[in-house]
Design an enzyme around this catalytic site. Structure first.
Site, PDB file in Angstrom:
ATOM      1  N   ASP A 283     -17.597  -1.350  21.250  1.00  0.00           N
ATOM      2  CA  ASP A 283     -18.030  -1.463  22.646  1.00  0.00           C
ATOM      3  C   ASP A 283     -17.919  -0.098  23.303  1.00  0.00           C
ATOM      4  OD1 ASP A 283     -17.928  -4.081  21.827  1.00  0.00           O
ATOM      5  OD2 ASP A 283     -16.961  -4.836  23.656  1.00  0.00           O
TER       6      ASP A 283
ATOM      7  N   LYS B  79     -23.545  -5.260  27.744  1.00  0.00           N
ATOM      8  CA  LYS B  79     -22.348  -5.909  28.278  1.00  0.00           C
ATOM      9  C   LYS B  79     -22.167  -5.500  29.729  1.00  0.00           C
ATOM     10  CE  LYS B  79     -17.358  -5.869  27.219  1.00  0.00           C
ATOM     11  NZ  LYS B  79     -16.342  -5.435  26.223  1.00  0.00           N
TER      12      LYS B  79
ATOM     13  N   LYS C 241     -23.336  -9.828  26.661  1.00  0.00           N
ATOM     14  CA  LYS C 241     -21.919 -10.152  26.793  1.00  0.00           C
ATOM     15  C   LYS C 241     -21.444  -9.931  28.223  1.00  0.00           C
ATOM     16  CE  LYS C 241     -17.339  -8.981  25.001  1.00  0.00           C
ATOM     17  NZ  LYS C 241     -16.575  -8.165  24.031  1.00  0.00           N
TER      18      LYS C 241
END
Lengths: 231, 807
Positions: free
Chosen positions: A68, A131, A167
């Protein structure tokens, strides 16, 4: 729950803990659970690009299969989208086979238009997932932000045929919230996005409430929080 | 991963119905009344076809009973202080909240709408309406100074939002001190009866709110009942027209909220994904059974294909099903007959070669359902483009420029609502102002709130539900008593159709002027008509002799006919857009300038008045001075009545704009030939209207003397157009003209009845005197707030915000 085969989508740790995590999962005979690691100077990204790239490489080397990253908010707010694109693309190269989730830190971006642009630029630069946030911004996964991002995903899919995952992270604490996010995915992107390959919820606080709701479903009684093991 | 069922329980509703033995009567004087021998109507759940309850078909004596209860209650309710009425309305709001779930479930079961909507839209709006109007009751003495209650209101409402639309009548009516007899629609009577019961529980005194059930004929009996002082109607244009005719000339007030074919204008600068969701709200909300449904989608060509693709994609996962399933996007159509009508429209479009797209993610096998439908490849002449379908059917047409979009949007007999989709706020506002409709939503559709009036332009009706603007529908000026003119049958075909026609030879006035001791014939003065900023001879040059008070002929004026009306209306419309767009400051300057120029000729006008009317010079001077005063009064209002910001629940700005009504036809009274004329044209003109005005039939010369003043005061041509001749003859053609937006008539009771009756064809607004001679010098009678009310129509523009978030 073991019998159902339901597991968490991934275990998410800082780069420093990846090796340790890998060892623990092996001991638990749960090596199928992917290890995700936040990298690139999480959560602010305020370290030199060279260091950020190295952080990715180290985490992957230690066994992370998902990375990430955070985007460069300074570039985004200055409108330097080329700069954002170039950095994310280099990070993608550094990830190698590991999946890359790009955190756009929506709460720092100021406008929904920037949320959309950041989502698009990240996808164009090779993001496997986009995300919402690090969980450290003042505003994290809100439905309006989510709506803008999944519509960007839809548009990108229509244009290129690539399915990019989503996400939401930060602030999703109840099973009911999770259902709302699932219906958002279903309505905006369709059933294809209703699985762990394309949809993750980043929320360590959520698990207990899901367990409580399952408890209710099974017994008809509402559970107390302390009855569920801490996660 | 499919949706599971999420049913809302119906047991409490069933228990309520059972408590009533499955059978309901009228609710009059806070009691259930079930007269013997009435026919019954079984109300059904459209989702399942199950019979819910039996209601009765009322008869005329039932209407009499309800109206007389209401009349009796009015005596005390109208004298109840505003604060006490506010407490009652507040209590109703509170009690509805206590029964919110019950009301939502009843509404969904009886109408077929989704519980999601009845719970989140209909009933919350009802509650909000009562709270809001509790406030108006409290503030009536201060905010509505100069206005008073009307009497008994007969309310007739449709089936699409049974509870919400009745509330839109009931709350303002009660707040302003009126009492109400309501006739709910045949298909959907239960929620009205439940509300009546709840109002009684909340402590509303007996007779203040009564419900009678029955068919359309009973609705007419209610409307025409002599003791009903005001008819408030929401429903189809056809029935609205019938009601207009039925109560013509009776002195009853009337407000009509009718049909629509509202445009959804999508520009290439729109956020298309948001527009798609907006279109869902516009046309698939309540199965499209919404008067303000956005049924005509206009999309700019560069994004047309994209929008169609996105819409089709969206339709694929719209879910249609049981009204009590909380996961449904759409539920049932109210009745099989309505479904059939929708089917016929769509079939007609297919027959014309249109492309009809229907798809849903889920659709039930039985029950009264119709799929959401998108029709493309249609022409502007198509029936589905021009007529209101009142079902989940949208048509889509392309446009290229904003100007073309506006033309297409306004190419309809209706004018209820519309929406504009663009991220460009300047464009959004400009297009909103150009759409001729009572509500325009920017980047949203079908938002309603008690603080913003809802109602139409053109054949969508007149009057507003909600907001301060809505209160005027339930009040009358304090000085005014309801007139009950006794007018017999009128032959509407022949009324005013011929004028006295005989040659005027032999009664020409002879004037001689001595110059240097020699008598010379005076120069002949020919009064012409005046339109388009120029003096015009009549189309058929006949003259009408005008007599002085001494019985001698004083002069001649043209005898106007229908061709003169045609010409004058034409030039008035040419002038209207420019006049409406002029800066208010500029309009004010022109009107003040008129006053200035009139004062220069003060004595001349005064003497002329006296010669014609026989009054003393002092009276003539007084009339001129009052006219000057009035010009100043209305000049002052040029830039002080543009509208206001409405405090709705929207996060954003809801702007009420007081727009001009359009071209107004006016027939002046004979009394006060100068003051009456000025009192009528001035308020209309300062608010941006253009007028075609018939001056005093007996004394038209004062008005004609004014056109020189208009010319020297820089009044643009076409703004004030003067036609002389027979009042009722010209009135006939003005009222029958399809492009006159309002008719003001100050003449006989018969003429008033004619105007109201005839106005029904294109649902134009009317303002008539019923033969009453106003005291024009009086400040209230001659220049009260009602002149402003009559000179504007309210448009509410909703502009949402929501760009800023987080840091």
């Amino acid at each position: 729950m073991h019998m159902t085969g339901i597991t968490t989508g991934a275990v998410c740790v800082y780069p420093n803990r990846v090796a340790e995590c890998k060892k623990a999962l092996k001991e638990l005979q749960a090596t199928e659970i992917p290890i995700a690691s936040v990298a690139t100077g999480f959560p602010t990204g305020q370290v030199p690009l060279k260091t950020r790239i190295e952080e990715i490489e180290l985490a992957v080397m230690d066994g992370a299969s998902e990375i990430d990253i955070v985007i460069n908010r300074q570039y985004a707010l200055q409108g330097n989208w080329q700069g954002v694109y170039d950095e994310v693309q280099r990070m993608k190269v550094a990830c190698g086979d590991a999946q890359m989730k790009t955190i756009i830190a929506a709460g720092d971006l100021g406008t929904m238009a920037n949320v959309y642009k950041a989502s698009m630029v990240c996808m164009m630069a090779g993001a496997d997932f986009i995300k919402t946030s690090t969980g450290k911004e003042s505003v994290n996964a809100t439905l309006p932000i989510g709506l803008v991002m999944v519509r960007a995903i839809r548009k990108y899919h229509q244009m290129t045929g690539f399915k990019v995952g989503f996400k939401p992270a930060g602030g999703i604490r109840s099973a009911k919230d999770a259902c709302t996010w699932m219906s958002l995915m279903k309505e905006e992107l369709g059933d294809d996005w209703l699985n762990a390959q394309l949809f993750r919820i980043g929320a360590s606080g959520l698990l207990t409430d899901i367990e409580r709701q399952i408890f209710h479903h099974v017994t008809g009684r509402y559970a107390a929080g302390y009855e569920m093991p801490m996660s | 991963m499919p949706y599971g069922p999420a049913p809302e329980a119906d047991n409490v509703v069933k228990a309520w119905i059972n408590d009533h033995g499955g059978s309901f009567g009228h609710f009059i004087n806070n009691e259930w009344i079930k007269p013997e021998g009435r026919k019954t109507y079984q109300t059904k759940n459209p989702s399942t076809g199950q019979v819910l309850a039996t209601t009765i078909q009322g008869e005329e004596t039932d209407v009499d009973q309800a109206v007389s209860a209401s009349r009796k209650a009015y005596d005390s309710w109208s004298k109840t202080p505003g604060h006490i009425r506010a407490r009652h309305l507040y209590s109703i709001a509170r009690h509805i909240q206590k029964h919110m779930r019950l009301m939502s479930v009843v509404e969904s079961m009886d109408n077929g709408k989704t519980f999601r909507e009845s719970r989140d839209c209909d009933v919350p709006i009802v509650v909000r309406h009562f709270y809001h109007h509790a406030g108006w009751a409290q503030l009536m003495d201060t905010e509505m100074r100069g206005w008073k209650s009307i009497g008994v209101v007969g309310a007739i409402v449709p089936w699409n939002f049974p509870l919400m639309l009745l509330t839109w009548k009931l709350a303002p009516a009660l707040a302003m001190g009126n009492t109400v007899v309501l006739k709910p629609a045949t298909y959907t009577r239960l929620s009205a009866l439940l509300l009546a019961e709840i109002c009684a529980e909340a402590g509303l005194p007996p007779g203040v709110f009564n419900v009678v059930t029955g068919n359309g004929a009973m609705g007419s009996q209610l409307a025409t009942h002599p003791d009903v002082d005001k008819v408030a109607f929401t429903g189809s244009t056809e029935v609205g027209q019938k009601l207009r005719r039925a109560v013509a000339g009776t002195g009853k007030k009337l407000s009509l909220e009718l049909g629509g074919k509202s445009p959804v204008v999508v520009f290439e600068s729109a956020d298309l994904d948001s527009a798609v969701e907006g279109i869902v709200d516009a046309i698939w909300f309540n199965q499209g059974q919404v008067c303000s449904a956005g049924s005509k989608i206009l999309v700019q060509e560069p994004v047309k294909d994209q929008l169609i693709m996105k819409l089709k994609d969206r339709l694929k996962h719209l879910r249609v099903g049981d009204s009590l399933d909380k996961t449904m996007d759409m539920a049932a159509i109210v009745d099989e007959s309505q479904k059939k009508s929708i089917e016929e429209y769509v079939q007609h479009a297919r027959g014309e070669g249109a492309e009809v797209y229907q798809a849903t993610g889920c659709f039930p096998e039985s029950g009264c359902f119709y799929p959401p439908t998108l029709i493309t490849n249609v022409q502007t002449v198509s029936k589905v483009v021009r007529e209101e379908i009142f079902g989940p059917v949208a048509v889509l047409l392309p446009f290229r420029t904003a100007k073309e979009a506006i033309s297409l949007a306004n190419n309809t007999n209706y004018g209820l609502a519309g929406s504009v989709w663009t991220e460009n706020i300047g464009l959004a506002l400009e297009v909103s102002l150009n759409i001729k409709a009572g509500t325009v939503w920017v980047n949203c559709h079908n938002l309603f709130d008690a603080a913003a009036g809802f109602g139409g332009y053109k054949e969508s009706g007149y009057g507003r539900d909600g907001g301060k603007e809505g209160l005027f529908e339930y009040t009358r000026p304090s000085w005014e008593e309801r007139l009950r003119p006794e007018v017999g049958e009128i032959d509407y075909k022949t009324f005013g159709s011929t004028v006295q026609q005989r040659p005027t030879m032999g009664n020409a006035p002879i004037t001689e002027i001595p110059v240097d001791g020699i008598k010379m014939p005076g120069i002949d003065r020919t009064y012409k008509m005046y339109y388009g900023g120029a003096q015009k001879r009549p189309d058929a040059p006949y003259s009408r002799a005008i007599y002085g008070a001494d019985g001698q002929v004083f002069g001649h004026v043209g005898e106007g006919n229908r061709k003169d009306v045609r010409n004058a209306v034409e030039v008035a419309h040419n002038a209207a857009p420019g006049w409406g767009k002029r800066a208010a400051h500029n309009r004010a300057q022109i009107v003040y300038y008129m006053a200035e120029n009139l004062e220069i000729r003060r004595n001349e006008f005064a003497e002329r008045i006296c010669k014609l009317t026989g009054g003393k010079l002092g009276e003539g001077l007084e009339e001129v001075d009052l006219a000057i005063h009035r010009l100043f009064h209305w000049g002052a209002y040029c830039d002080k009545y543009g509208g206001t910001i409405q405090e709705t629940t929207l996060y954003g700005a809801t702007m009420k704009i007081h727009e001009p009504v359009g071209v107004i036809g006016m027939a002046c009274p004979d009394e006060y030939p100068l003051l009456g004329f000025v009192s009528l044209f001035a308020p209309a003109v300062i608010r941006g209207n253009c007028v075609v005005i018939v001056p005093s039939e007996k004394h038209p010369l004062l008005a004609l003397d004014l056109y020189q003043i208009f010319d020297t005061s820089d009044l643009p041509g076409g703004v004030v157009n003067i036609l002389t001749g027979d009042r009722d003859h010209i009135t006939k053609y003005l009222t029958e003209h399809q492009d006159i937006q309002s008719m003001w008539y100050f003449g006989s009771a018969e003429g008033s009845k004619f105007v109201e009756y005839t106005s029904a064809v294109n649902v134009k607004r009317t303002w008539v005197s019923y033969g009453y001679k106003r005291n024009w010098p009086d400040r209230e009678e001659g220049q009260g707030e009602e002149f402003l009310y009559q000179s504007v129509q309210c448009k509410n523009i909703w502009v949402p915000m929501g760009d800023i978030f987080a840091n």
